[in-house]
Scaffold this motif. Structure first.
Motif, PDB file in Angstrom:
ATOM      1  N   ASP A  43     -48.777   2.865  47.216  1.00  0.00           N
ATOM      2  CA  ASP A  43     -48.725   1.946  46.077  1.00  0.00           C
ATOM      3  C   ASP A  43     -48.374   2.659  44.774  1.00  0.00           C
ATOM      4  O   ASP A  43     -48.330   2.027  43.715  1.00  0.00           O
ATOM      5  CB  ASP A  43     -50.058   1.199  45.928  1.00  0.00           C
ATOM      6  N   LEU A  92     -37.542  -2.088  42.092  1.00  0.00           N
ATOM      7  CA  LEU A  92     -37.591  -3.533  41.857  1.00  0.00           C
ATOM      8  C   LEU A  92     -38.961  -3.997  41.360  1.00  0.00           C
ATOM      9  O   LEU A  92     -39.054  -4.925  40.534  1.00  0.00           O
ATOM     10  CB  LEU A  92     -37.239  -4.280  43.153  1.00  0.00           C
ATOM     11  N   LEU A  93     -40.024  -3.358  41.846  1.00  0.00           N
ATOM     12  CA  LEU A  93     -41.378  -3.824  41.541  1.00  0.00           C
ATOM     13  C   LEU A  93     -42.063  -3.057  40.414  1.00  0.00           C
ATOM     14  O   LEU A  93     -43.203  -3.373  40.068  1.00  0.00           O
ATOM     15  CB  LEU A  93     -42.242  -3.740  42.804  1.00  0.00           C
ATOM     16  N   ASP A 146     -37.818  -0.544  46.687  1.00  0.00           N
ATOM     17  CA  ASP A 146     -38.939  -1.429  46.364  1.00  0.00           C
ATOM     18  C   ASP A 146     -39.633  -0.985  45.076  1.00  0.00           C
ATOM     19  O   ASP A 146     -40.014  -1.810  44.240  1.00  0.00           O
ATOM     20  CB  ASP A 146     -39.951  -1.434  47.511  1.00  0.00           C
ATOM     21  N   TYR A 147     -39.800   0.333  44.909  1.00  0.00           N
ATOM     22  CA  TYR A 147     -40.429   0.849  43.693  1.00  0.00           C
ATOM     23  C   TYR A 147     -39.620   0.454  42.456  1.00  0.00           C
ATOM     24  O   TYR A 147     -40.184   0.050  41.430  1.00  0.00           O
ATOM     25  CB  TYR A 147     -40.540   2.370  43.764  1.00  0.00           C
ATOM     26  N   LEU A 166     -39.710   3.566  50.473  1.00  0.00           N
ATOM     27  CA  LEU A 166     -39.880   2.431  49.572  1.00  0.00           C
ATOM     28  C   LEU A 166     -39.172   2.630  48.236  1.00  0.00           C
ATOM     29  O   LEU A 166     -39.528   1.996  47.242  1.00  0.00           O
ATOM     30  CB  LEU A 166     -41.384   2.200  49.332  1.00  0.00           C
ATOM     31  N   LYS A 202     -41.890  -5.053  55.933  1.00  0.00           N
ATOM     32  CA  LYS A 202     -41.900  -5.819  54.685  1.00  0.00           C
ATOM     33  C   LYS A 202     -42.194  -7.296  54.948  1.00  0.00           C
ATOM     34  O   LYS A 202     -42.888  -7.949  54.165  1.00  0.00           O
ATOM     35  CB  LYS A 202     -40.567  -5.643  53.963  1.00  0.00           C
TER      36      LYS A 202
END
Length: 281
Positions: A128, A142-143, A139-140, A136, A73
């Motif tokens: 992605d 949060l994003l 991360d998924y 991830l 990261k």
């Protein structure tokens, strides 16, 4: 036409997305009336610009990269910060007509931020897409709001398989996801003539050695084949961060003579490797 391609992975860094990008460039290098700049990463700090062909230049934003096949990261953030600054300079002077981002994130963040100046298209490549990579998960979450904005402001969002398109549609059901499969050089990758399958049965897999590829299951399947009395061997082409634990797995199962870790094989040799094998996994 002038196109800016943004891809945080490009050979020798990364895996399939970089290879696909490189193959596109080979085709574009033969096209008149199109000029391309590629903004990507490098494995050592600093900026370099390489002339790929008369109409294509590759701009590498280098960072300190520990593993060519695995991104931490911190490495992603480091590259993104440096690349964003350079991207701004490129679109000021490049007179581009379109931006093509490989990976909606991190690559797609830059054209999203310049969306009022330039249209952009997104090539979804795997990690992605929320839900694709269990590593991830946080991360998924949060994003996700940022991902949706990047996707919905693109002129087109394209996946490279039906499976990935289906996963993307679960995340953004109101968005049309196109599909363009990875291509293949049919003049290079052709079957061997009159090839007979003889013992041992030669199995082949070609990929980045990361947990998501589940090479451990292939190794266990090979053990089961041999227990069933089927003489089989497995060639593993590629490298990655879990190679040591895969080697240990092979030793535990007593398959040291049946599994061959070939590492990275030069692309020009790969057609012969495929032809020499019996089954691709």
């Amino acid at each position: 036409m002038r196109v800016l391609i943004v891809n945080y992975e490009f050979p020798p860094i990364g895996g399939g997305a970089g290879k696909a990008n490189l193959c596109l460039l080979r085709q574009f290098s033969e096209q008149k009336g199109i000029n391309i700049d590629v903004l990507t990463s490098g494995s050592t700090p600093g900026l370099s610009v390489e002339g790929y062909s008369d109409n294509i230049n590759i701009h590498r934003i280098g960072i300190t990269k520990k593993n060519l096949h695995f991104w931490t990261k911190c490495e992603v953030i480091s590259w993104l910060l440096k690349a964003c600054r350079y991207y701004k300079k490129m679109i000021k002077t490049g007179n581009y007509d379109l931006v093509h981002a490989f990976f909606a994130f991190p690559s797609g963040l830059m054209p999203y931020r310049s969306r009022k100046k330039l249209p952009y298209i997104i090539s979804l490549r795997g990690s992605d897409v929320p839900g694709y990579n269990e590593r991830l998960g946080l991360d998924y979450k949060l994003l996700s709001p940022l991902f949706r904005r990047i996707w919905h402001n693109a002129s087109a969002v394209i996946a490279n398989s039906k499976g990935l398109a289906s996963l993307a549609s679960q995340f953004a059901p109101d968005l049309e996801i196109g599909i363009i499969h990875n291509g293949i050089h049919t003049d290079k990758f052709i079957p061997a003539e009159d090839k007979e399958i003889t013992a041992p049965l030669k199995l082949l897999t070609v990929c980045r050695l990361i947990k998501r590829k589940r090479i451990d299951l292939m190794i266990e399947a090979l053990a089961q084949l041999n227990r069933m009395g089927i003489d089989a061997e497995l060639d593993i082409i590629g490298d990655g961060n879990i190679k040591p634990e895969l080697v240990s797995h092979v030793v535990r199962l007593g398959l040291s003579r049946k599994v061959n870790f070939q590492g990275r094989v030069p692309p020009e040799l790969m057609p012969a490797v495929y032809r020499d094998s019996d089954i691709f996994l």
